[in-house]
Scaffold this active site. Structure first.
Site, mmCIF file in Angstrom:
data_model
loop_
_atom_site.group_PDB
_atom_site.id
_atom_site.type_symbol
_atom_site.label_atom_id
_atom_site.label_comp_id
_atom_site.label_asym_id
_atom_site.label_seq_id
_atom_site.Cartn_x
_atom_site.Cartn_y
_atom_site.Cartn_z
ATOM 1 N N ARG A 58 0.866 -1.253 0.119
ATOM 2 C CA ARG A 58 -0.062 -0.089 -0.016
ATOM 3 C C ARG A 58 0.758 1.332 0.077
ATOM 4 N NH1 ARG A 58 -2.485 -1.273 5.900
ATOM 5 N NH2 ARG A 58 -0.538 -1.212 6.798
ATOM 6 N N HIS A 194 11.346 -22.540 6.396
ATOM 7 C CA HIS A 194 12.531 -22.226 5.674
ATOM 8 C C HIS A 194 13.626 -23.290 6.040
ATOM 9 C CE1 HIS A 194 13.713 -19.867 9.215
ATOM 10 N NE2 HIS A 194 14.939 -20.130 8.419
ATOM 11 N N GLU A 232 20.190 -19.616 19.324
ATOM 12 C CA GLU A 232 20.557 -18.506 18.504
ATOM 13 C C GLU A 232 21.238 -17.186 19.307
ATOM 14 O OE1 GLU A 232 17.512 -17.324 15.419
ATOM 15 O OE2 GLU A 232 16.262 -18.021 17.160
ATOM 16 N N ASP A 252 7.093 -19.929 17.661
ATOM 17 C CA ASP A 252 8.225 -19.438 16.577
ATOM 18 C C ASP A 252 9.070 -20.278 16.101
ATOM 19 O OD1 ASP A 252 9.444 -16.889 15.088
ATOM 20 O OD2 ASP A 252 10.953 -16.970 16.361
ATOM 21 N N HIS A 257 10.167 -25.666 12.977
ATOM 22 C CA HIS A 257 11.536 -25.788 12.621
ATOM 23 C C HIS A 257 12.040 -27.211 13.598
ATOM 24 C CE1 HIS A 257 11.314 -22.234 10.635
ATOM 25 N NE2 HIS A 257 11.804 -21.463 11.807
HETATM 26 C C1 BG6 Z 1 12.442 -18.042 12.029
HETATM 27 C C2 BG6 Z 1 12.136 -17.285 13.260
HETATM 28 O O1 BG6 Z 1 11.497 -18.742 11.505
HETATM 29 O O2 BG6 Z 1 13.721 -18.453 11.986
HETATM 30 C C3 BG6 Z 1 13.038 -16.185 13.730
HETATM 31 O O3 BG6 Z 1 10.898 -16.541 13.223
HETATM 32 C C4 BG6 Z 1 14.445 -17.090 13.756
HETATM 33 O O4 BG6 Z 1 13.126 -16.135 15.337
HETATM 34 C C5 BG6 Z 1 14.884 -17.742 12.747
HETATM 35 O O5 BG6 Z 1 15.665 -16.244 14.326
HETATM 36 C C6 BG6 Z 1 16.176 -18.674 12.605
HETATM 37 O O6 BG6 Z 1 16.465 -19.106 11.340
HETATM 38 P P1 BG6 Z 1 17.885 -19.287 11.041
HETATM 39 O O7 BG6 Z 1 17.726 -19.773 9.561
HETATM 40 O O8 BG6 Z 1 18.671 -18.241 11.079
HETATM 41 O O9 BG6 Z 1 18.136 -20.458 11.885
#
Ligand code: BG6
Length: 517
Positions: A58, A194, A232, A252, A257
């Site tokens: 937008r 991802h 992380e 999250d 993951h």
């Molecule tokens: C994302 C989360 O899906 O994955 C983030 O929302 C996280 O909070 C990230 O930091 C971690 O991805 P990667 O590829 O850096 O391990």
């Protein structure tokens, strides 16, 4: 053309012309991941000659201004610096479409008219939903009502990519699945996780099933337990505070993951390397997880939140002092959970999962710890510098290092040279960088190419996403006050999480495998 999404994954070129419309085109994901990923695919000759990318948002931009902005993002975030020629050739495919999804009822009609009439826009459609999760349902319904969803039998195709989070819990995920499936065929839906696009995550299956020497040991007879860690060092950078505070670590990271990593390390070999055969096996793992009974979350899961500390030599604030976080927030930034998979292969082998923000090191790994041999015939020695001590026997460990220093490590005992009969823990290491120097493809690059090619192997199916929620649901229910109030444990930023995280180990002797220890 492949409507069923059942082709084997590969890195071949996409052939069908397509138009990819990104909803949320001015957001962070588009800058950091989507555009650099698409650019890289184009530069490597993996996209067809005819394709178009339409940024929908937008903010008032012309296509020219949008291209200039995206050029900046690509220069900043592409894995290798782009040449002017390659960049120019890519930017010609970019367009901008101004529209307000929430406020303007005519926004979809205008988009449809453009997608249908503009000869520069090929008629196979991909819609990427990179917007707030509460807009997903409305977007999918509107796409369908405006004729932007083709039937799976149409020679032209349409696909929808949905970012996470997919629902907030089991109930909302089910409701979202119902609305998706009311308008789309499952084969047209690409739910992104991802982690599945990461090269080393894909390698878990290759390593297990392309070799005859490891998988025969992957079972209750030989494995003591398995640890999965996604640690992380980042906190609430890039303005994520408000989103994260409403989401927390379970939604999250754990629900998606870590569940995927669990599935890949625990699943049975698929009959074929096809999307459905692989996803069937993953769903079976999730269905075999023993649900934590209400009232029994203590002892099975621990949650924590970081206080101020030092990460990578830099002082960092407590979670509650981060930008856009409530000063009395009870949102967990760390979770450790024990998962029992009650099936033929894994019954009695605990899986320990943990993930958190602001931990000591950035590392994602899966540690398969084997049982000790039945008799301890040798003394075990451990040395730090020149100082050696007798220690308990060290079990063999196989470590899948997902990131960084991607690779696989096998730890075992070897006789120390000398006249004494003593063993010491040694390491056999396979490092991607040593064998294949250069950059590993970005997860998004891989996943975008798969959507364009119609391969859904690396995307989460509807029953799979619900099964993932089912595993974490008891923990969410307990921690969000419906059954019981469990404590929130504290850990200083820069540590490996709260000491209480060790309380979930079934065996007194077990401890977390922290990479530097
Ligand atoms: C994302 C989360 O899906 O994955 C983030 O929302 C996280 O909070 C990230 O930091 C971690 O991805 P990667 O590829 O850096 O391990």
């Amino acid at each position: 053309m492949n409507h069923s999404g059942t082709s084997a994954p590969g890195s071949t070129r996409a052939h069908d012309p397509f138009t990819l419309t990104i909803f949320g085109a001015t957001g962070d994901l588009t800058h950091r991941k989507l555009m650099p990923g698409l650019f890289s695919l184009h530069a490597r000759g993996l996209l067809p000659d005819q394709f178009a990318i339409v940024g929908f948002a937008r903010r008032s931009y012309t296509s020219e201004a949008f291209r200039a902005w995206m050029a900046e993002s690509i220069r900043r975030f592409a894995p290798t610096p782009p040449s002017d020629e390659a960049l120019h050739s890519f930017l010609r495919h970019l367009h901008y479409h101004l529209g307000d999804l929430e406020a303007d009822p005519g926004a979809f009609t205008a988009l449809r008219d453009r997608l249908e009439r503009d000869p520069a826009l090929p008629k196979n459609w991909i819609f990427y939903l990179s917007v707030k999760a509460d807009l997903f349902e409305m977007l999918i319904r509107s796409l369908s009502e405006h004729g932007l969803v083709r039937t799976p039998f149409d020679p032209l195709w349409s696909r929808v990519v949905i970012e996470k989070p997919f629902g907030r819990d089991l109930e909302t995920a089910r409701a979202l699945n119902r609305s998706c499936l009311a308008h789309l065929d499952e084969s047209q839906i690409y739910r992104i996780d991802h982690y599945l696009g990461k090269e080393t995550v894909q390698n878990i299956l290759s390593f297990r099933f392309a070799n005859a020497i490891f998988d025969p040991l992957f079972n209750r007879q030989y494995v003591d337990h398995i640890q999965i860690t996604a640690a992380e060092t980042v906190g609430m950078e890039s303005g994520r505070g408000a989103f994260y505070d409403a989401t927390g670590v379970v939604r999250d990271m754990l629900q998606n993951h870590l569940m995927q990593l669990l599935c890949l390390v625990a699943m049975e070999p698929p009959a074929r390397m096809t999307a459905d055969a692989i996803r069937n096996e993953k769903v079976k793992v999730l269905q075999s997880v023993v649900p934590i009974a209400p009232g029994c979350v203590d002892g099975m899961a621990v949650r924590g939140q970081y206080t101020a500390g030092t990460v990578d030599g830099r002082p960092v604030p407590a979670y509650r002092d981060e930008e856009r976080i409530a000063p009395d927030s009870g949102t967990p930034t760390f979770v450790a959970m024990r998962v029992d998979v009650a099936n033929w292969r894994w019954s009695g082998v605990p899986f320990y999962l943990r993930t958190g923000k602001r931990l000591r090191r950035r590392v994602t790994e899966i540690v398969v710890q084997f049982r000790l041999p039945p008799l301890q015939l040798f003394e075990t020695v451990e040395c730090v510098g020149d100082v050696c001590d007798l220690v308990r026997a060290r079990p063999n460990r196989l470590i899948f290092r997902i990131q960084p220093a991607e690779g696989i490590e096998l730890r075992f005992s070897a006789k120390r040279p000398g006249l004494q009969v003593q063993v010491e823990d040694v390491v056999m290491d396979f490092l991607y960088q040593e064998k294949w120097p250069g950059t590993l493809p970005e997860a998004y690059e891989r996943l975008l190419l798969d959507v364009i090619r119609g391969d859904s192997t690396l995307f989460t199916r509807s029953d799979e996403v619900e099964a993932q929620w089912r595993v974490v649901q008891p923990v969410l229910r307990a921690w969000e006050g419906r059954d019981e109030a469990a404590p929130l444990c504290w850990y200083p930023a820069g540590s490996w999480g709260p000491p209480e995280a060790a309380s979930i180990f079934a065996n007194y002797d077990t401890d977390w495998h922290n990479p530097e220890s």
